[in-house]
Write a protein that holds these residues in place. Structure first.
Motif, short mmCIF file in Angstrom:
data_model
loop_
_atom_site.label_atom_id
_atom_site.label_comp_id
_atom_site.label_asym_id
_atom_site.label_seq_id
_atom_site.Cartn_x
_atom_site.Cartn_y
_atom_site.Cartn_z
N TYR A 22 0.98 -1.19 0.20
CA TYR A 22 0.04 0.08 0.05
C TYR A 22 0.86 1.19 0.02
N ASN A 34 -11.77 3.89 -0.44
CA ASN A 34 -11.63 3.76 1.19
C ASN A 34 -12.78 4.68 1.89
N MET A 38 -15.11 3.19 4.35
CA MET A 38 -15.25 3.48 5.94
C MET A 38 -16.87 4.03 6.00
N ASN A 84 -7.51 -0.12 0.71
CA ASN A 84 -6.63 -0.57 1.64
C ASN A 84 -7.58 -1.90 2.40
N ILE A 85 -6.86 -2.95 2.62
CA ILE A 85 -7.51 -4.10 3.28
C ILE A 85 -8.25 -3.71 4.59
N TYR A 86 -7.70 -2.84 5.51
CA TYR A 86 -8.54 -2.51 6.55
C TYR A 86 -9.90 -1.76 6.37
N PHE A 87 -9.76 -0.96 5.23
CA PHE A 87 -10.97 -0.21 4.85
C PHE A 87 -11.88 -1.22 4.39
N ALA A 89 -12.53 -4.22 4.76
CA ALA A 89 -12.98 -5.20 5.86
C ALA A 89 -14.31 -4.71 6.20
N LYS A 90 -14.75 -3.26 5.97
CA LYS A 90 -15.96 -2.84 6.16
C LYS A 90 -17.06 -3.39 4.93
N SER A 93 -17.32 -7.04 5.99
CA SER A 93 -18.09 -7.20 7.24
C SER A 93 -19.72 -6.98 7.20
N SER A 98 -16.37 -12.97 7.97
CA SER A 98 -15.10 -12.78 8.86
C SER A 98 -13.83 -12.37 7.93
N PHE A 99 -12.80 -11.71 8.62
CA PHE A 99 -11.42 -11.33 7.96
C PHE A 99 -11.32 -12.61 7.38
#
Length: 135
Positions: A22, A34, A38, A84-87, A89-90, A93, A98-99
């Motif tokens: 990233y 992203n 979010m 971004n993988i963490y974004f 994830a929303k 979810s 699950s992740f």
């Protein structure tokens, strides 16, 4: 030590098999993607998205390719397009994944195979280390 051009240095990240680093370039390309992801932190936005995904996506100034990636749930493509993988994830979810379930789809492994690999310490450092050199 010879000074390396920043563009050459950053291009080396694209040669890592199975990995998307990233970078600032990806962050700029994926900004709206992203931000969309979010927005799914709010229950009312998740409900609007689930009710009509395309209409909700069209409220965001994302590229058509990014919107289609979301609709297809092609998380590898979304990473390529600046997600971004963490974004992201929303998004998964919101789908009730699950992740581990979502990331296993990115590897071509079943959830059980992916989980076993991670429990055993992750991907082996042995094997192909360069896309262009295939070693």
């Amino acid at each position: 030590m010879a000074k390396q051009d920043i563009h050459s240095y950053l291009a080396e990240f694209d040669d890592i098999p199975g990995t998307r680093v990233y970078t600032a370039k990806r962050a700029r390309a994926g900004y709206h993607l992203n931000q969309f992801a979010m927005s799914l932190m709010k229950p009312e936005n998740r409900e609007r998205f689930k009710a009509d995904e395309r209409a909700y996506l069209d409220e965001w100034p994302m590229t058509e390719e990014q919107k289609q990636g979301v609709l297809d749930r092609d998380f590898n493509k979304l990473l390529d397009l600046g997600g971004n993988i963490y974004f992201l994830a929303k998004v998964f979810s919101t789908d009730g994944l699950s992740f581990v379930q979502a990331v296993s789809t990115m590897t071509g492994m079943s959830v059980e195979e992916y989980q076993a690999m991670m429990n055993a310490g992750g991907r082996s450092p042995e094997g192909v280390r360069s896309i262009k050199e295939k070693n």
